[in-house]
Design a protein around this motif. Structure first.
Motif, PDB file in Angstrom:
ATOM      1  N   PRO A 136      10.175  20.663  -4.767  1.00 21.99           N
ATOM      2  CA  PRO A 136       9.253  19.436  -4.294  1.00 21.99           C
ATOM      3  C   PRO A 136       8.950  19.408  -2.749  1.00 21.99           C
ATOM      4  O   PRO A 136       8.290  18.380  -2.447  1.00 21.99           O
ATOM      5  CB  PRO A 136       9.911  18.062  -4.820  1.00 21.99           C
ATOM      6  N   ASN A 137       9.567  20.261  -2.140  1.00 18.72           N
ATOM      7  CA  ASN A 137       9.166  20.233  -0.544  1.00 18.72           C
ATOM      8  C   ASN A 137       7.916  20.328  -0.333  1.00 18.72           C
ATOM      9  O   ASN A 137       7.482  19.367   0.698  1.00 18.72           O
ATOM     10  CB  ASN A 137      10.172  21.339   0.103  1.00 18.72           C
ATOM     11  N   THR A 138       6.935  21.384  -0.644  1.00 14.05           N
ATOM     12  CA  THR A 138       5.594  21.221  -0.086  1.00 14.05           C
ATOM     13  C   THR A 138       4.998  20.088  -0.395  1.00 14.05           C
ATOM     14  O   THR A 138       4.130  19.392   0.234  1.00 14.05           O
ATOM     15  CB  THR A 138       4.721  22.484  -0.737  1.00 14.05           C
ATOM     16  N   PRO A 139       5.048  19.324  -1.780  1.00 16.39           N
ATOM     17  CA  PRO A 139       4.246  18.262  -2.089  1.00 16.39           C
ATOM     18  C   PRO A 139       4.833  17.196  -1.080  1.00 16.39           C
ATOM     19  O   PRO A 139       4.092  16.106  -0.674  1.00 16.39           O
ATOM     20  CB  PRO A 139       4.659  17.906  -3.395  1.00 16.39           C
ATOM     21  N   MET A 140       6.228  16.773  -0.884  1.00 15.39           N
ATOM     22  CA  MET A 140       6.840  15.890  -0.245  1.00 15.39           C
ATOM     23  C   MET A 140       6.085  15.861   1.372  1.00 15.39           C
ATOM     24  O   MET A 140       6.033  15.071   2.080  1.00 15.39           O
ATOM     25  CB  MET A 140       8.208  15.816   0.029  1.00 15.39           C
ATOM     26  N   LEU A 141       5.949  17.244   1.711  1.00 11.27           N
ATOM     27  CA  LEU A 141       5.655  17.693   3.192  1.00 11.27           C
ATOM     28  C   LEU A 141       4.006  17.173   3.313  1.00 11.27           C
ATOM     29  O   LEU A 141       3.760  16.312   4.104  1.00 11.27           O
ATOM     30  CB  LEU A 141       5.552  19.126   3.304  1.00 11.27           C
ATOM     31  N   GLY A 142       3.127  17.242   2.338  1.00 11.34           N
ATOM     32  CA  GLY A 142       1.773  16.413   2.500  1.00 11.34           C
ATOM     33  C   GLY A 142       1.755  15.012   2.375  1.00 11.34           C
ATOM     34  O   GLY A 142       1.005  14.369   2.947  1.00 11.34           O
ATOM     35  N   ALA A 143       2.660  14.517   1.612  1.00 10.84           N
ATOM     36  CA  ALA A 143       2.908  13.091   1.521  1.00 10.84           C
ATOM     37  C   ALA A 143       3.386  12.455   3.085  1.00 10.84           C
ATOM     38  O   ALA A 143       2.932  11.587   3.372  1.00 10.84           O
ATOM     39  CB  ALA A 143       3.897  12.606   0.602  1.00 10.84           C
ATOM     40  N   VAL A 144       4.116  13.209   3.533  1.00 14.36           N
ATOM     41  CA  VAL A 144       4.603  12.782   4.929  1.00 14.36           C
ATOM     42  C   VAL A 144       3.392  12.836   5.981  1.00 14.36           C
ATOM     43  O   VAL A 144       3.249  12.076   6.746  1.00 14.36           O
ATOM     44  CB  VAL A 144       5.909  13.819   5.389  1.00 14.36           C
ATOM     45  N   VAL A 145       2.751  13.934   5.806  1.00 11.61           N
ATOM     46  CA  VAL A 145       1.552  13.873   6.990  1.00 11.61           C
ATOM     47  C   VAL A 145       0.545  12.928   6.534  1.00 11.61           C
ATOM     48  O   VAL A 145       0.137  12.379   7.233  1.00 11.61           O
ATOM     49  CB  VAL A 145       0.903  15.312   6.621  1.00 11.61           C
ATOM     50  N   LYS A 146       0.189  12.610   5.219  1.00 15.23           N
ATOM     51  CA  LYS A 146      -0.661  11.604   4.894  1.00 15.23           C
ATOM     52  C   LYS A 146      -0.194  10.374   5.182  1.00 15.23           C
ATOM     53  O   LYS A 146      -1.154   9.451   6.099  1.00 15.23           O
ATOM     54  CB  LYS A 146      -0.800  11.571   3.223  1.00 15.23           C
ATOM     55  N   ILE A 147       1.084   9.829   5.060  1.00 23.07           N
ATOM     56  CA  ILE A 147       1.516   8.573   5.588  1.00 23.07           C
ATOM     57  C   ILE A 147       1.847   8.503   6.899  1.00 23.07           C
ATOM     58  O   ILE A 147       1.308   7.515   7.571  1.00 23.07           O
ATOM     59  CB  ILE A 147       2.734   8.442   4.704  1.00 23.07           C
ATOM     60  N   SER A 148       2.258   9.434   7.608  1.00 19.21           N
ATOM     61  CA  SER A 148       2.765   9.384   8.967  1.00 19.21           C
ATOM     62  C   SER A 148       1.591   9.608   9.878  1.00 19.21           C
ATOM     63  O   SER A 148       1.344   8.884  10.995  1.00 19.21           O
ATOM     64  CB  SER A 148       3.624  10.366   9.567  1.00 19.21           C
ATOM     65  N   GLY A 149       0.344  10.529   9.425  1.00 21.27           N
ATOM     66  CA  GLY A 149      -0.607  10.545  10.278  1.00 21.27           C
ATOM     67  C   GLY A 149      -0.215  11.402  11.511  1.00 21.27           C
ATOM     68  O   GLY A 149      -1.112  11.565  12.401  1.00 21.27           O
ATOM     69  N   VAL A 150       0.792  12.136  11.423  1.00 18.27           N
ATOM     70  CA  VAL A 150       1.323  12.695  12.767  1.00 18.27           C
ATOM     71  C   VAL A 150       0.530  13.999  12.861  1.00 18.27           C
ATOM     72  O   VAL A 150       0.450  14.423  14.262  1.00 18.27           O
ATOM     73  CB  VAL A 150       3.033  13.079  12.787  1.00 18.27           C
ATOM     74  N   ILE A 151      -0.156  14.553  12.058  1.00 18.71           N
ATOM     75  CA  ILE A 151      -0.930  15.863  12.272  1.00 18.71           C
ATOM     76  C   ILE A 151      -2.202  15.476  11.306  1.00 18.71           C
ATOM     77  O   ILE A 151      -2.295  15.014  10.105  1.00 18.71           O
ATOM     78  CB  ILE A 151      -0.199  17.036  11.420  1.00 18.71           C
ATOM     79  N   PRO A 152      -3.323  15.878  11.829  1.00 13.67           N
ATOM     80  CA  PRO A 152      -4.701  15.556  11.298  1.00 13.67           C
ATOM     81  C   PRO A 152      -4.484  16.341   9.940  1.00 13.67           C
ATOM     82  O   PRO A 152      -3.961  17.457  10.111  1.00 13.67           O
ATOM     83  CB  PRO A 152      -5.741  15.902  12.413  1.00 13.67           C
ATOM     84  N   GLU A 153      -4.960  15.937   8.846  1.00 16.35           N
ATOM     85  CA  GLU A 153      -4.704  16.540   7.676  1.00 16.35           C
ATOM     86  C   GLU A 153      -5.590  18.069   7.512  1.00 16.35           C
ATOM     87  O   GLU A 153      -5.193  18.895   7.100  1.00 16.35           O
ATOM     88  CB  GLU A 153      -5.417  15.634   6.423  1.00 16.35           C
ATOM     89  N   ASP A 154      -6.669  18.176   8.066  1.00 12.84           N
ATOM     90  CA  ASP A 154      -7.443  19.434   8.115  1.00 12.84           C
ATOM     91  C   ASP A 154      -6.740  20.487   8.856  1.00 12.84           C
ATOM     92  O   ASP A 154      -6.487  21.522   8.395  1.00 12.84           O
ATOM     93  CB  ASP A 154      -8.813  19.118   8.704  1.00 12.84           C
ATOM     94  N   LYS A 155      -6.253  19.929  10.056  1.00 10.03           N
ATOM     95  CA  LYS A 155      -5.384  21.132  11.037  1.00 10.03           C
ATOM     96  C   LYS A 155      -4.042  21.462  10.122  1.00 10.03           C
ATOM     97  O   LYS A 155      -3.411  22.460  10.345  1.00 10.03           O
ATOM     98  CB  LYS A 155      -5.010  20.364  12.124  1.00 10.03           C
ATOM     99  N   PHE A 156      -3.406  20.341   9.470  1.00  6.02           N
ATOM    100  CA  PHE A 156      -2.317  20.752   8.734  1.00  6.02           C
ATOM    101  C   PHE A 156      -2.650  21.621   7.506  1.00  6.02           C
ATOM    102  O   PHE A 156      -1.844  22.637   7.454  1.00  6.02           O
ATOM    103  CB  PHE A 156      -1.733  19.248   8.108  1.00  6.02           C
ATOM    104  N   LEU A 157      -3.719  21.516   6.899  1.00  4.83           N
ATOM    105  CA  LEU A 157      -4.066  22.384   5.615  1.00  4.83           C
ATOM    106  C   LEU A 157      -4.127  23.857   6.209  1.00  4.83           C
ATOM    107  O   LEU A 157      -3.604  24.803   5.594  1.00  4.83           O
ATOM    108  CB  LEU A 157      -4.999  21.813   5.031  1.00  4.83           C
ATOM    109  N   GLU A 158      -5.005  23.897   7.339  1.00  2.00           N
ATOM    110  CA  GLU A 158      -5.149  25.321   7.989  1.00  2.00           C
ATOM    111  C   GLU A 158      -3.876  25.981   8.266  1.00  2.00           C
ATOM    112  O   GLU A 158      -3.619  27.061   8.077  1.00  2.00           O
ATOM    113  CB  GLU A 158      -6.059  25.266   9.342  1.00  2.00           C
ATOM    114  N   ASP A 159      -2.950  25.063   8.972  1.00  2.00           N
ATOM    115  CA  ASP A 159      -1.777  25.697   9.365  1.00  2.00           C
ATOM    116  C   ASP A 159      -0.982  26.315   8.364  1.00  2.00           C
ATOM    117  O   ASP A 159      -0.228  27.226   8.258  1.00  2.00           O
ATOM    118  CB  ASP A 159      -0.885  24.667  10.416  1.00  2.00           C
ATOM    119  N   MET A 160      -0.805  25.140   7.170  1.00  2.00           N
ATOM    120  CA  MET A 160      -0.079  25.499   5.947  1.00  2.00           C
ATOM    121  C   MET A 160      -0.563  26.954   5.362  1.00  2.00           C
ATOM    122  O   MET A 160       0.498  27.519   4.902  1.00  2.00           O
ATOM    123  CB  MET A 160      -0.004  24.482   5.040  1.00  2.00           C
ATOM    124  N   GLU A 161      -1.869  26.717   5.133  1.00 12.72           N
ATOM    125  CA  GLU A 161      -2.377  28.018   4.463  1.00 12.72           C
ATOM    126  C   GLU A 161      -1.880  29.381   5.459  1.00 12.72           C
ATOM    127  O   GLU A 161      -1.450  30.143   4.665  1.00 12.72           O
ATOM    128  CB  GLU A 161      -3.810  27.987   4.503  1.00 12.72           C
TER     129      GLU A 161
END
Length: 192
Positions: A136-161
């Motif tokens: 479950p780590n990558t889905p949990m990671l997505g949830a953390v980014v969504k809730i915390s807003g610590v990284i913009p979602e678009d930048k996060f998705l680019e970096d994860m890919e």
């Protein structure tokens, strides 16, 4: 430091909490943040409780200790709620993110009087459906980014890919599955 975000992860060996904390640190670093991502564990084996940490800031931090008063607590394995004091030190205006299909409010009795925000995400099911394994780590990671807003979602998705491509170049199905899992988790968090 007023702009520092501190996150404490609670999981079990083999669930990817340590990896998720390191991926979050890499993603935050890629957008110019100062970061720390590190685990705390001893000679534990697969299935034993582990803790991992993130510090993310716009300024350099001289702190080099565990995190005792986190802004966010991530619970990768909900069985830890009865085994570990996950809300210990959690800031009153902080949040708990739990891997579960249950409604967030169902966890209140297990959170030792914590009155802040509680979120849930069914990360295990998302991982099974999109990746083919209950990691479950990558889905949990997505949830953390969504809730915390610590990284913009678009930048996060680019970096994860890009991170996944670098790590799993010979396994494109792993890249695709993890990206689908992350995108779903950004949409399926309960408690927003």
């Amino acid at each position: 430091m007023s702009n520092m975000v501190e996150i404490r992860w609670h999981g079990r060996g083999g669930q990817g909490a340590k990896t998720a904390s390191l991926l979050l640190a890499d993603a935050a670093f890629s957008i110019g943040k100062y970061v720390q991502g590190f685990p705390e564990y001893g000679p534990e084996r697969m299935g034993a409780p582990i803790t991992a940490f993130n510090r993310i800031s716009d300024e350099r931090s001289s702190l080099h200790s565990n995190i005792y008063e986190p802004d966010y607590v991530v619970v990768v394995d909900p069985t830890l709620l009865s085994a570990v004091s996950v809300t210990s030190g959690l800031k009153k205006d902080g949040a708990v993110i739990i891997n579960s299909n249950k409604d967030p409010e169902e966890f209140r009795p297990l959170l030792e009087g914590f009155e802040g925000k509680v979120y849930t995400i069914d990360a295990g099911v998302i991982a099974e459906q999109e990746i083919g394994r209950n990691i479950p780590n990558t889905p949990m990671l997505g949830a953390v980014v969504k809730i915390s807003g610590v990284i913009p979602e678009d930048k996060f998705l680019e970096d994860m890919e890009q991170s996944l491509k670098d790590t799993f170049a010979s396994k494109p199905h792993v890249i695709e599955g993890n990206m689908k899992a992350i995108k779903r988790s950004l949409q399926e968090v309960k408690g927003l």
